[in-house]
Design a protein around this motif. Structure first.
Motif, PDB file in Angstrom:
ATOM      1  N   SER A   2       0.833  -1.191   0.000  1.00  0.00           N
ATOM      2  CA  SER A   2       0.000   0.000   0.000  1.00  0.00           C
ATOM      3  C   SER A   2       0.877   1.253   0.000  1.00  0.00           C
ATOM      4  N   ARG A   3       0.460   2.231  -0.769  1.00  0.00           N
ATOM      5  CA  ARG A   3       1.146   3.527  -0.786  1.00  0.00           C
ATOM      6  C   ARG A   3       0.775   4.265   0.493  1.00  0.00           C
ATOM      7  N   LYS A   4       1.717   4.983   1.070  1.00  0.00           N
ATOM      8  CA  LYS A   4       1.470   5.729   2.298  1.00  0.00           C
ATOM      9  C   LYS A   4       1.749   7.197   2.033  1.00  0.00           C
ATOM     10  N   ASP A   5       0.732   8.039   2.124  1.00  0.00           N
ATOM     11  CA  ASP A   5       0.963   9.456   1.870  1.00  0.00           C
ATOM     12  C   ASP A   5       1.373  10.172   3.160  1.00  0.00           C
ATOM     13  N   THR A   6       1.822  11.403   3.012  1.00  0.00           N
ATOM     14  CA  THR A   6       2.361  12.175   4.126  1.00  0.00           C
ATOM     15  C   THR A   6       1.330  12.383   5.226  1.00  0.00           C
ATOM     16  N   PHE A   7       0.099  12.680   4.861  1.00  0.00           N
ATOM     17  CA  PHE A   7      -0.944  12.894   5.858  1.00  0.00           C
ATOM     18  C   PHE A   7      -1.112  11.672   6.750  1.00  0.00           C
ATOM     19  N   PHE A   8      -1.156  10.488   6.143  1.00  0.00           N
ATOM     20  CA  PHE A   8      -1.342   9.257   6.910  1.00  0.00           C
ATOM     21  C   PHE A   8      -0.141   9.020   7.822  1.00  0.00           C
ATOM     22  N   TRP A  68     -14.825   8.455   0.645  1.00  0.00           N
ATOM     23  CA  TRP A  68     -14.884   9.037   1.978  1.00  0.00           C
ATOM     24  C   TRP A  68     -15.784   8.262   2.928  1.00  0.00           C
ATOM     25  N   SER A  69     -16.449   7.244   2.458  1.00  0.00           N
ATOM     26  CA  SER A  69     -17.229   6.392   3.350  1.00  0.00           C
ATOM     27  C   SER A  69     -17.151   4.974   2.828  1.00  0.00           C
ATOM     28  N   GLY A  70     -17.444   4.032   3.676  1.00  0.00           N
ATOM     29  CA  GLY A  70     -17.405   2.643   3.257  1.00  0.00           C
ATOM     30  C   GLY A  70     -16.106   1.968   3.673  1.00  0.00           C
ATOM     31  N   LEU A  71     -15.836   0.817   3.084  1.00  0.00           N
ATOM     32  CA  LEU A  71     -14.665   0.016   3.423  1.00  0.00           C
ATOM     33  C   LEU A  71     -13.423   0.590   2.745  1.00  0.00           C
ATOM     34  N   LYS A  72     -12.404   0.929   3.567  1.00  0.00           N
ATOM     35  CA  LYS A  72     -11.210   1.567   3.041  1.00  0.00           C
ATOM     36  C   LYS A  72      -9.951   0.944   3.632  1.00  0.00           C
ATOM     37  N   PRO A  73      -9.534  -0.220   3.166  1.00  0.00           N
ATOM     38  CA  PRO A  73      -8.249  -0.757   3.626  1.00  0.00           C
ATOM     39  C   PRO A  73      -7.109  -0.085   2.851  1.00  0.00           C
ATOM     40  N   ALA A  74      -6.876   1.190   3.130  1.00  0.00           N
ATOM     41  CA  ALA A  74      -5.915   1.979   2.367  1.00  0.00           C
ATOM     42  C   ALA A  74      -5.170   2.925   3.296  1.00  0.00           C
ATOM     43  N   THR A  75      -4.005   3.384   2.837  1.00  0.00           N
ATOM     44  CA  THR A  75      -3.181   4.286   3.633  1.00  0.00           C
ATOM     45  C   THR A  75      -2.795   5.541   2.856  1.00  0.00           C
ATOM     46  N   ILE A 133      -8.902   1.129  -2.242  1.00  0.00           N
ATOM     47  CA  ILE A 133      -7.556   0.642  -1.955  1.00  0.00           C
ATOM     48  C   ILE A 133      -6.542   1.653  -2.486  1.00  0.00           C
ATOM     49  N   SER A 134      -5.319   1.547  -1.992  1.00  0.00           N
ATOM     50  CA  SER A 134      -4.263   2.464  -2.440  1.00  0.00           C
ATOM     51  C   SER A 134      -2.964   1.705  -2.689  1.00  0.00           C
ATOM     52  N   PRO A 135      -2.885   0.955  -3.809  1.00  0.00           N
ATOM     53  CA  PRO A 135      -1.629   0.261  -4.109  1.00  0.00           C
ATOM     54  C   PRO A 135      -0.516   1.262  -4.387  1.00  0.00           C
ATOM     55  N   LYS A 136       0.723   0.804  -4.271  1.00  0.00           N
ATOM     56  CA  LYS A 136       1.880   1.685  -4.462  1.00  0.00           C
ATOM     57  C   LYS A 136       1.814   2.414  -5.801  1.00  0.00           C
ATOM     58  N   THR A 137       1.483   1.695  -6.862  1.00  0.00           N
ATOM     59  CA  THR A 137       1.280   2.335  -8.168  1.00  0.00           C
ATOM     60  C   THR A 137      -0.067   1.892  -8.727  1.00  0.00           C
ATOM     61  N   ASN A 138      -0.957   2.843  -8.903  1.00  0.00           N
ATOM     62  CA  ASN A 138      -2.292   2.539  -9.425  1.00  0.00           C
ATOM     63  C   ASN A 138      -2.226   1.934 -10.816  1.00  0.00           C
ATOM     64  N   ASP A 139      -1.366   2.477 -11.680  1.00  0.00           N
ATOM     65  CA  ASP A 139      -1.299   2.018 -13.067  1.00  0.00           C
ATOM     66  C   ASP A 139      -0.866   0.562 -13.173  1.00  0.00           C
ATOM     67  N   ARG A 140       0.131   0.178 -12.389  1.00  0.00           N
ATOM     68  CA  ARG A 140       0.605  -1.211 -12.438  1.00  0.00           C
ATOM     69  C   ARG A 140      -0.483  -2.172 -11.947  1.00  0.00           C
ATOM     70  N   PHE A 141      -1.191  -1.784 -10.887  1.00  0.00           N
ATOM     71  CA  PHE A 141      -2.273  -2.613 -10.362  1.00  0.00           C
ATOM     72  C   PHE A 141      -3.371  -2.781 -11.408  1.00  0.00           C
ATOM     73  N   VAL A 142      -3.778  -1.670 -12.032  1.00  0.00           N
ATOM     74  CA  VAL A 142      -4.839  -1.725 -13.047  1.00  0.00           C
ATOM     75  C   VAL A 142      -4.402  -2.584 -14.225  1.00  0.00           C
ATOM     76  N   LYS A 143      -3.159  -2.446 -14.646  1.00  0.00           N
ATOM     77  CA  LYS A 143      -2.648  -3.253 -15.763  1.00  0.00           C
ATOM     78  C   LYS A 143      -2.731  -4.746 -15.437  1.00  0.00           C
ATOM     79  N   LYS A 144      -2.319  -5.127 -14.234  1.00  0.00           N
ATOM     80  CA  LYS A 144      -2.342  -6.541 -13.843  1.00  0.00           C
ATOM     81  C   LYS A 144      -3.767  -7.081 -13.718  1.00  0.00           C
ATOM     82  N   ILE A 145      -4.678  -6.275 -13.178  1.00  0.00           N
ATOM     83  CA  ILE A 145      -6.056  -6.768 -13.013  1.00  0.00           C
ATOM     84  C   ILE A 145      -6.750  -6.873 -14.370  1.00  0.00           C
ATOM     85  N   LEU A 146      -6.389  -5.997 -15.312  1.00  0.00           N
ATOM     86  CA  LEU A 146      -6.966  -6.083 -16.659  1.00  0.00           C
ATOM     87  C   LEU A 146      -6.459  -7.314 -17.402  1.00  0.00           C
TER      88      LEU A 146
END
Length: 142
Positions: free
Chosen positions: A5-11, A94-101, A118-131
């Motif tokens: 999971s990607r972790k942003d500064t706020f988190f 902003w509501s619902g199930l959010k297993p993300a960082t 969800i918040s994978p490290k790279t959205n594009d790579r995740f989308v490419k693999k799921i497609l």
């Protein structure tokens, strides 16, 4: 394939400042209170700190041939890839199930009305693999 999971500064700031504050309360009670008496509140504060650290280090996703598995601390589950209808990129739920960082991740719509953020490290790579596993998934970019 596994994704961290990607972790942003706020988190990061929230987790470590809040954990530090709670640990500071416990240590100040121990060292500056004169006579220290163990209270159940100390255990509760330690449990909250442990949970926050578990969320920080224990959030991950895995794509298998048939499922998307997610885990974020004590929250875990799986979604059949064939049930996924749409993925919305770059938007936060902003509501619902959010297993993300992190913000600006992926909203995955599956089943009839269900969605998860969800918040994978790279959205594009995740989308490419799921497609590669299901090319019928609609991708929406926000």
């Amino acid at each position: 394939m596994k994704f961290k999971s990607r972790k942003d500064t706020f988190f990061r700031v929230f987790i470590f400042v809040f954990s530090g504050l709670l640990l500071g309360i416990i240590f100040s009670r121990i060292f500056f209170a004169g006579k220290y008496e163990f209270l159940w509140i100390d255990i509760l504060l330690l449990v909250v700190v442990a949970l926050l650290i578990w969320l920080y280090f224990g959030t991950k996703y895995e794509l298998t041939q048939s499922e998307l598995k997610y885990q974020s601390g004590p929250i875990s589950g799986k979604i059949e890839i064939d049930e996924i209808n749409e993925i919305i990129k770059g938007k936060s739920l902003w509501s619902g199930l959010k297993p993300a960082t992190a913000r600006n991740g992926l909203i995955i719509k599956y089943g009839k009305y269900d969605e998860i953020y969800i918040s994978p490290k790279t959205n594009d790579r995740f989308v490419k693999k799921i497609l590669e596993l299901n090319e019928n998934i609609k991708i929406t970019i926000n």
